[in-house]
Design an enzyme around this catalytic site. Structure first.
Site, PDB file in Angstrom:
ATOM      1  N   HIS A  95       0.850  -1.200   0.000  1.00 34.66           N
ATOM      2  CA  HIS A  95       0.000   0.000   0.000  1.00 34.66           C
ATOM      3  C   HIS A  95       0.886   1.251   0.000  1.00 34.66           C
ATOM      4  CE1 HIS A  95      -4.075  -1.558   0.539  1.00 34.66           C
ATOM      5  NE2 HIS A  95      -3.569  -2.478   1.337  1.00 34.66           N
ATOM      6  N   ASP A 102      -7.610  -2.237  -1.374  1.00 35.50           N
ATOM      7  CA  ASP A 102      -8.543  -3.064  -0.613  1.00 35.50           C
ATOM      8  C   ASP A 102      -9.938  -2.756  -1.121  1.00 35.50           C
ATOM      9  OD1 ASP A 102      -6.414  -4.012   0.900  1.00 35.50           O
ATOM     10  OD2 ASP A 102      -6.754  -2.591   2.531  1.00 35.50           O
ATOM     11  N   GLU A 159      -6.418 -12.340   3.033  1.00 33.34           N
ATOM     12  CA  GLU A 159      -7.399 -11.256   3.034  1.00 33.34           C
ATOM     13  C   GLU A 159      -8.163 -11.251   1.720  1.00 33.34           C
ATOM     14  OE1 GLU A 159      -5.222  -7.621   3.693  1.00 33.34           O
ATOM     15  OE2 GLU A 159      -4.511  -8.276   5.660  1.00 33.34           O
ATOM     16  N   HIS A 162      -7.854  -7.772  -0.282  1.00 29.01           N
ATOM     17  CA  HIS A 162      -6.576  -7.146  -0.644  1.00 29.01           C
ATOM     18  C   HIS A 162      -6.077  -7.652  -1.999  1.00 29.01           C
ATOM     19  CE1 HIS A 162      -2.549  -5.410   0.042  1.00 29.01           C
ATOM     20  NE2 HIS A 162      -2.158  -6.450  -0.672  1.00 29.01           N
TER      21      HIS A 162
END
Length: 185
Positions: A95, A102, A159, A162
């Site tokens: 990120h 996300d 995740e 993500h």
């Protein structure tokens, strides 16, 4: 910052930066009011392709996070130093490179599709390969996965929300940006 471009809301894309609100794993706003969704141009192009693919399926995307300042990454690492879910702030996050996003899916009416857990739910139930989730949740996660992979992103196993560029580590960590200021430390 020339390496980042702002990502505006468009037809099929809602921006809801979770870290600009208390509705995230910290329980408080981490980004200052007025934070912008931003990505490097190549990641922004992939996100645009994902929005187009979702729209073809009668769906939309919601973005919870994109570029993340290093100071915010440090907040998350102090709170949850588990590399399955949070990158070690001393190593940097994808990120913070501006190449990760996300996201989740919205139905045609703009309601969130059921993904089995919320965004930022750092438990095993948020992992992609779960046999204990209902078929509709599995279908929604697979649909999001297919859209994002087709658009040029890759996933991580822990995740469902993500996605990042496959060569994310080749991008340099970005310095702090006026687009996203950190208020929590």
């Amino acid at each position: 910052m020339p390496d980042l471009i702002a990502i505006p809301e468009t037809d099929g894309l809602r921006i809801a930066l979770a870290y600009a609100t208390p509705d995230n794993l910290t329980g408080q706003a981490v980004y200052a009011a007025g934070a912008h969704c931003a990505l490097r141009p190549v990641a922004a192009d992939c996100l645009h392709r994902a929005v187009c693919a979702a729209r073809r399926a009668g769906l939309g995307l919601i973005v919870y996070d994109a570029y993340r300042p290093a100071a915010a990454q440090a907040v998350f690492w102090r709170l949850l130093p588990d590399p399955r879910y949070v990158a070690d702030a001393s190593l940097g996050s994808n990120h913070t490179r501006g190449v990760a996003v996300d996201v989740s899916l919205l139905d045609a009416d703009g309601a969130l599709l059921d993904m089995g857990t919320g965004f930022d739910d750092m438990r095993d139930q948020s992992h992609h390969d779960r046999d204990d989730l209902p078929p509709d949740v599995q279908r929604n996660r697979h649909l999001l996965l297919g859209i994002m992979l087709q658009a040029g992103f890759r996933s991580i196993p822990t995740e469902w929300w993500h996605y990042e560029l496959p060569d994310a580590q080749e991008y340099a960590l970005l310095p702090e940006s006026d687009m996203v200021r950190v208020v929590a430390d």
